[in-house]
Design a protein around this motif. Structure first.
Motif, PDB file in Angstrom:
ATOM      1  N   PRO A  62       0.837  -1.201   0.000  1.00 38.17           N
ATOM      2  CA  PRO A  62       0.000   0.000   0.000  1.00 38.17           C
ATOM      3  C   PRO A  62       0.870   1.247   0.000  1.00 38.17           C
ATOM      4  O   PRO A  62       1.957   1.271   0.596  1.00 38.17           O
ATOM      5  N   PRO A  63       0.437   2.314  -0.654  1.00 36.46           N
ATOM      6  CA  PRO A  63       1.257   3.530  -0.791  1.00 36.46           C
ATOM      7  C   PRO A  63       1.275   4.348   0.496  1.00 36.46           C
ATOM      8  O   PRO A  63       0.581   5.353   0.631  1.00 36.46           O
ATOM      9  N   GLY A  64       2.110   3.931   1.460  1.00 39.65           N
ATOM     10  CA  GLY A  64       2.206   4.687   2.700  1.00 39.65           C
ATOM     11  C   GLY A  64       0.926   4.628   3.495  1.00 39.65           C
ATOM     12  O   GLY A  64       0.232   3.617   3.540  1.00 39.65           O
ATOM     13  N   PHE A  65       0.582   5.749   4.124  1.00 44.10           N
ATOM     14  CA  PHE A  65      -0.630   5.816   4.904  1.00 44.10           C
ATOM     15  C   PHE A  65      -1.849   6.053   4.013  1.00 44.10           C
ATOM     16  O   PHE A  65      -1.734   6.672   2.950  1.00 44.10           O
ATOM     17  N   PRO A  66      -3.025   5.608   4.463  1.00 40.29           N
ATOM     18  CA  PRO A  66      -4.238   5.967   3.728  1.00 40.29           C
ATOM     19  C   PRO A  66      -4.489   7.469   3.845  1.00 40.29           C
ATOM     20  O   PRO A  66      -4.087   8.106   4.834  1.00 40.29           O
ATOM     21  N   SER A  67      -5.148   8.033   2.876  1.00 40.80           N
ATOM     22  CA  SER A  67      -5.423   9.475   2.898  1.00 40.80           C
ATOM     23  C   SER A  67      -6.316   9.861   4.066  1.00 40.80           C
ATOM     24  O   SER A  67      -6.353  11.024   4.483  1.00 40.80           O
ATOM     25  N   SER A  68      -7.049   8.882   4.608  1.00 37.83           N
ATOM     26  CA  SER A  68      -7.953   9.163   5.730  1.00 37.83           C
ATOM     27  C   SER A  68      -7.217   9.432   7.041  1.00 37.83           C
ATOM     28  O   SER A  68      -7.748  10.100   7.936  1.00 37.83           O
ATOM     29  N   LEU A  69      -5.991   8.911   7.183  1.00 34.86           N
ATOM     30  CA  LEU A  69      -5.298   8.973   8.469  1.00 34.86           C
ATOM     31  C   LEU A  69      -4.814  10.387   8.755  1.00 34.86           C
ATOM     32  O   LEU A  69      -4.096  10.995   7.952  1.00 34.86           O
ATOM     33  N   ARG A  70      -5.180  10.913   9.940  1.00 35.58           N
ATOM     34  CA  ARG A  70      -4.767  12.268  10.303  1.00 35.58           C
ATOM     35  C   ARG A  70      -4.029  12.335  11.634  1.00 35.58           C
ATOM     36  O   ARG A  70      -3.334  13.315  11.897  1.00 35.58           O
ATOM     37  N   LEU A  71      -4.151  11.301  12.504  1.00 35.26           N
ATOM     38  CA  LEU A  71      -3.561  11.413  13.835  1.00 35.26           C
ATOM     39  C   LEU A  71      -3.164  10.035  14.366  1.00 35.26           C
ATOM     40  O   LEU A  71      -3.964   9.094  14.333  1.00 35.26           O
ATOM     41  N   ILE A  72      -1.929   9.934  14.862  1.00 32.45           N
ATOM     42  CA  ILE A  72      -1.480   8.760  15.602  1.00 32.45           C
ATOM     43  C   ILE A  72      -1.110   9.216  17.012  1.00 32.45           C
ATOM     44  O   ILE A  72      -0.262  10.095  17.202  1.00 32.45           O
ATOM     45  N   VAL A  73      -1.759   8.620  17.997  1.00 29.90           N
ATOM     46  CA  VAL A  73      -1.476   8.888  19.398  1.00 29.90           C
ATOM     47  C   VAL A  73      -0.679   7.701  19.934  1.00 29.90           C
ATOM     48  O   VAL A  73      -1.021   6.546  19.669  1.00 29.90           O
ATOM     49  N   TYR A  74       0.380   7.974  20.685  1.00 36.55           N
ATOM     50  CA  TYR A  74       1.213   6.896  21.203  1.00 36.55           C
ATOM     51  C   TYR A  74       1.667   7.227  22.617  1.00 36.55           C
ATOM     52  O   TYR A  74       1.733   8.393  23.026  1.00 36.55           O
ATOM     53  N   GLY A  75       1.956   6.195  23.381  1.00 36.79           N
ATOM     54  CA  GLY A  75       2.422   6.386  24.749  1.00 36.79           C
ATOM     55  C   GLY A  75       2.644   5.055  25.421  1.00 36.79           C
ATOM     56  O   GLY A  75       2.336   3.999  24.866  1.00 36.79           O
ATOM     57  N   GLY A  76       3.179   5.094  26.626  1.00 40.20           N
ATOM     58  CA  GLY A  76       3.447   3.888  27.389  1.00 40.20           C
ATOM     59  C   GLY A  76       4.914   3.655  27.633  1.00 40.20           C
ATOM     60  O   GLY A  76       5.307   3.005  28.606  1.00 40.20           O
ATOM     61  N   SER A  77       5.769   4.165  26.754  1.00 45.10           N
ATOM     62  CA  SER A  77       7.216   4.115  26.928  1.00 45.10           C
ATOM     63  C   SER A  77       7.802   5.150  25.984  1.00 45.10           C
ATOM     64  O   SER A  77       7.092   5.777  25.197  1.00 45.10           O
ATOM     65  N   ARG A  78       9.115   5.330  26.075  1.00 46.18           N
ATOM     66  CA  ARG A  78       9.765   6.375  25.288  1.00 46.18           C
ATOM     67  C   ARG A  78       9.794   6.013  23.809  1.00 46.18           C
ATOM     68  O   ARG A  78      10.122   4.879  23.438  1.00 46.18           O
ATOM     69  N   ALA A  79       9.458   6.982  22.975  1.00 42.98           N
ATOM     70  CA  ALA A  79       9.459   6.759  21.534  1.00 42.98           C
ATOM     71  C   ALA A  79      10.834   7.064  20.948  1.00 42.98           C
ATOM     72  O   ALA A  79      11.670   7.726  21.556  1.00 42.98           O
ATOM     73  N   VAL A  80      11.051   6.566  19.736  1.00 43.87           N
ATOM     74  CA  VAL A  80      12.274   6.838  18.985  1.00 43.87           C
ATOM     75  C   VAL A  80      11.992   7.998  18.034  1.00 43.87           C
ATOM     76  O   VAL A  80      11.027   7.966  17.261  1.00 43.87           O
ATOM     77  N   ARG A  81      12.836   9.016  18.100  1.00 44.69           N
ATOM     78  CA  ARG A  81      12.608  10.214  17.297  1.00 44.69           C
ATOM     79  C   ARG A  81      12.444   9.884  15.811  1.00 44.69           C
ATOM     80  O   ARG A  81      11.568  10.435  15.136  1.00 44.69           O
ATOM     81  N   GLU A  82      13.289   8.998  15.293  1.00 45.39           N
ATOM     82  CA  GLU A  82      13.241   8.679  13.862  1.00 45.39           C
ATOM     83  C   GLU A  82      11.902   8.065  13.472  1.00 45.39           C
ATOM     84  O   GLU A  82      11.416   8.280  12.346  1.00 45.39           O
ATOM     85  N   ASP A  83      11.305   7.293  14.365  1.00 49.79           N
ATOM     86  CA  ASP A  83       9.995   6.707  14.071  1.00 49.79           C
ATOM     87  C   ASP A  83       8.925   7.780  13.981  1.00 49.79           C
ATOM     88  O   ASP A  83       8.096   7.784  13.062  1.00 49.79           O
ATOM     89  N   VAL A  84       8.925   8.696  14.942  1.00 50.15           N
ATOM     90  CA  VAL A  84       7.939   9.784  14.934  1.00 50.15           C
ATOM     91  C   VAL A  84       8.157  10.675  13.709  1.00 50.15           C
ATOM     92  O   VAL A  84       7.201  11.096  13.045  1.00 50.15           O
ATOM     93  N   ALA A  85       9.426  10.943  13.385  1.00 48.49           N
ATOM     94  CA  ALA A  85       9.731  11.786  12.228  1.00 48.49           C
ATOM     95  C   ALA A  85       9.226  11.158  10.937  1.00 48.49           C
ATOM     96  O   ALA A  85       8.707  11.860  10.048  1.00 48.49           O
ATOM     97  N   ALA A  86       9.366   9.818  10.817  1.00 50.81           N
ATOM     98  CA  ALA A  86       8.899   9.143   9.600  1.00 50.81           C
ATOM     99  C   ALA A  86       7.389   9.283   9.443  1.00 50.81           C
ATOM    100  O   ALA A  86       6.873   9.482   8.337  1.00 50.81           O
ATOM    101  N   VAL A  87       6.670   9.186  10.558  1.00 50.14           N
ATOM    102  CA  VAL A  87       5.212   9.327  10.513  1.00 50.14           C
ATOM    103  C   VAL A  87       4.817  10.747  10.147  1.00 50.14           C
ATOM    104  O   VAL A  87       3.954  10.980   9.285  1.00 50.14           O
ATOM    105  N   GLU A  88       5.464  11.718  10.782  1.00 53.41           N
ATOM    106  CA  GLU A  88       5.104  13.111  10.517  1.00 53.41           C
ATOM    107  C   GLU A  88       5.510  13.540   9.107  1.00 53.41           C
ATOM    108  O   GLU A  88       4.837  14.352   8.478  1.00 53.41           O
TER     109      GLU A  88
END
Length: 574
Positions: A276-302
């Motif tokens: 699939p070509p990346g994210f669907p056009s419908s996706l607007r928000l990913i909420v995450y928590g519970g432990s420390r995130a990796v900056r590169e992962d968040v950057a790829a999503v944004e």
């Protein structure tokens, strides 16, 4: 929450409300309310004496499926308190949970008794199981039970992945307090919109999963949950590829832990022409928590055009109390949200949430002056706060306490303030900028593995119960994927074991954890040592164990013939 769900059933009865990703269950809002009413009646019939009383506990051994949420809502509808436990836990842990809360009823995810409807026309399915024809349910007189904000509405277990658990009692106000505050203050960090598809792969036993699903239903969303577990199945919930799920359901918002966020980011980076070509056009928000995130992962999503929001909180705080949303300049802080993630920033408090930071770990917050009560006080920081120390939170979503444990409750709750057990630093870059909270470690020694809390004392107890073990001490192994893994230093009863005997002892210890502990609590490394360093009072110096045993060559695996596990949830035991 139930009242809002009923309002959606009245005004948008045929809008989709709840689905499982496996397609086994889809309900409209009208079907959902009627299914919940019917299952509430069934619970009555299952209770000793034929009646559930307000406040009765029901232990629900659940998966992440829509059917599990129907059971949870049915308990709430009946006035009972669902105590939600993960179906993957060992039986010994589930028995300990039951001993803790004394449930009137115990139901498992694979039990059919509270899934089947009383008649074909009201089955918990979008299609008639016999004919496959669409359901045509009567509207009926939909009337939710009265809202009682302080009444216990759910229980979740914490600090009990390996031993004596605590049951966090959450009142009805816990689940909607923060979203309602955000709406009241026109803050758009986290939003649910009627008709949108919202999804979480988190189990119902996780505060993030339960909070997200209940708010999706209260907001009129089409809420998608994980698949149902099959009878006799073991291991995780078996979620399909996350990107494929987001595309298949045209998901708009999703809540997950950083481990799963990393998988999504990896899928984006390794996608091929047939994917699939990346994210669907419908996706607007990913909420995450519970432990420390990796900056590169968040950057790829944004970078893919999707907003993110990191949330910080505990089961005891009713999920989230702080938030770090996507921002090129975090409301005048001078730093982007990505830069703040690198600095272990966990966010800023929501409107109506107040913080107190005390340098003395034994101190408790002083009473607030009457002139600045919550939630109208414009300052989120207690006037008696230090800049670094133990974090106390005052939030309208906080728990009522730990069931049957008044002393434990008194230790963490004080005049509306809740002790998080985290050591933090407070920074404000300028008078008009936000107050940011930076995590500086655990005041307690809980090991947070993939968002799950592991009590090292309980890990010690299991290891010490193994024949041939004289002493044992758990410690934290830093891990880029899960935040931390469990390490275990073991002192053998026989100090003269040869290498083969040491391996045999390691295998026996690993087998004990396989039988008695959840995957996140099973040691990723077991090291044999001559002695454990302790304080004068006899406490294990766990930080010293971490310093001693964090070099890879010092860690013989639990099974020396097996490589290190790549994922806690799929860990291979010897």
């Amino acid at each position: 929450m139930l009242q809002r769900m009923v309002e959606h059933a009245r005004h948008r009865p045929d809008s989709p409300a709840l689905s499982s990703t496996d397609g086994q269950l889809t309900l409209t809002y009208r079907q959902l309310v009627q299914a919940v009413e019917q299952q509430a009646d069934r619970l009555d019939s299952l209770a000793p004496g034929g009646t559930l009383h307000p406040g009765d506990r029901v232990l629900l051994v659940s998966d992440s499926s829509a059917a599990s949420y129907v059971r949870i809502l049915a308990c709430m509808w009946a006035g009972a308190v669902p105590a939600v436990a993960d179906h993957c836990l060992p039986q010994a842990t589930l028995d300990a949970y039951a001993d803790t809360i004394g449930p009137r009823i115990v139901l498992r995810a694979t039990d059919d008794v509270d899934v089947a409807a009383e008649d074909d026309d009201a089955a918990v399915s979008d299609n008639d199981t016999a004919t496959g024809a669409p359901m045509n349910l009567p509207r009926g007189d939909l009337q939710a039970p009265p809202f009682q904000p302080e009444a216990p509405q759910a229980m979740l277990f914490t600090s009990g992945t390996t031993g004596a658990p605590k049951a966090v009692v959450l009142p009805a106000r816990s689940f909607l307090a923060i979203p309602d505050t955000l709406r009241a203050h026109n803050v758009d960090w986290i939003t649910w919109r009627p008709g949108e598809v919202t999804y979480t792969p988190l189990p119902a036993s996780h505060i993030g999963g339960l909070w997200w699903v209940l708010n999706g239903l209260a907001s009129g969303c089409h809420t998608v949950t994980g698949p149902a577990v099959k009878a006799g199945a073991t291991g995780g919930n078996g979620h399909e590829d996350l990107l494929a799920t987001l595309h298949r359901w045209s998901v708009a918002t999703v809540c997950m832990v950083p481990t799963l966020l990393g998988r999504v980011a990896a899928s984006l980076r390794t996608a091929t022409a047939g994917d699939p070509p990346g994210f669907p056009s419908s996706l607007r928000l990913i909420v995450y928590g519970g432990s420390r995130a990796v900056r590169e992962d968040v950057a790829a999503v944004e970078a893919a055009g999707v907003r993110t929001a990191q949330i910080y909180g505990l089961s005891e705080t009713g999920c989230t109390a702080l938030c770090l949303p996507t921002s090129a300049d975090m409301a005048g802080s001078g730093s982007s949200s990505l830069e703040l993630i690198d600095s272990a920033c966990v966010g800023t408090p929501y409107p109506g949430v107040q913080l107190c930071v005390l340098a003395d770990p034994l101190a408790k917050p002083a009473p607030l002056p009457e002139a600045c009560p919550l939630p109208t006080d414009p300052s989120p920081l207690h006037p008696g706060s230090d800049r670094e120390g133990t974090l106390w939170i005052r939030t309208p979503a906080r728990m009522l306490g730990y069931f049957g444990r008044p002393q434990h409750t008194a230790d963490v709750l004080h005049e509306g303030w809740l002790n998080t057990g985290d050591r933090v630093e407070i920074r404000t870059t300028n008078p008009d900028g936000p107050m940011l909270v930076y995590l500086r470690g655990r005041v307690s020694e809980l090991i947070i593995c993939g968002g799950a809390n592991v009590n090292p004392d309980d890990v010690d107890a299991i290891a010490r119960s193994v024949p041939g073990v004289a002493d044992a001490g758990a410690f934290s192994i830093p891990d880029a994927t899960f935040g931390a893994l469990v390490g275990l230093a073991v002192v053998p009863a026989d100090p003269d074991l040869d290498e083969r005997q040491q391996r045999r002892l390691q295998r026996s210890i690993a087998a004990a954890f396989r039988d008695r502990a959840g995957a996140e609590a099973r040691p990723a490394r077991i090291v044999i040592t001559g002695a454990l360093s302790r304080t004068a009072s006899g406490k294990i110096r766990r930080h010293e164990l971490t310093r001693r045993f964090t070099e890879p060559q010092t860690f013989p695996t639990a099974n020396p013939d097996e490589p290190r596990a790549a994922a806690v949830g799929t860990q291979e035991d010897p």
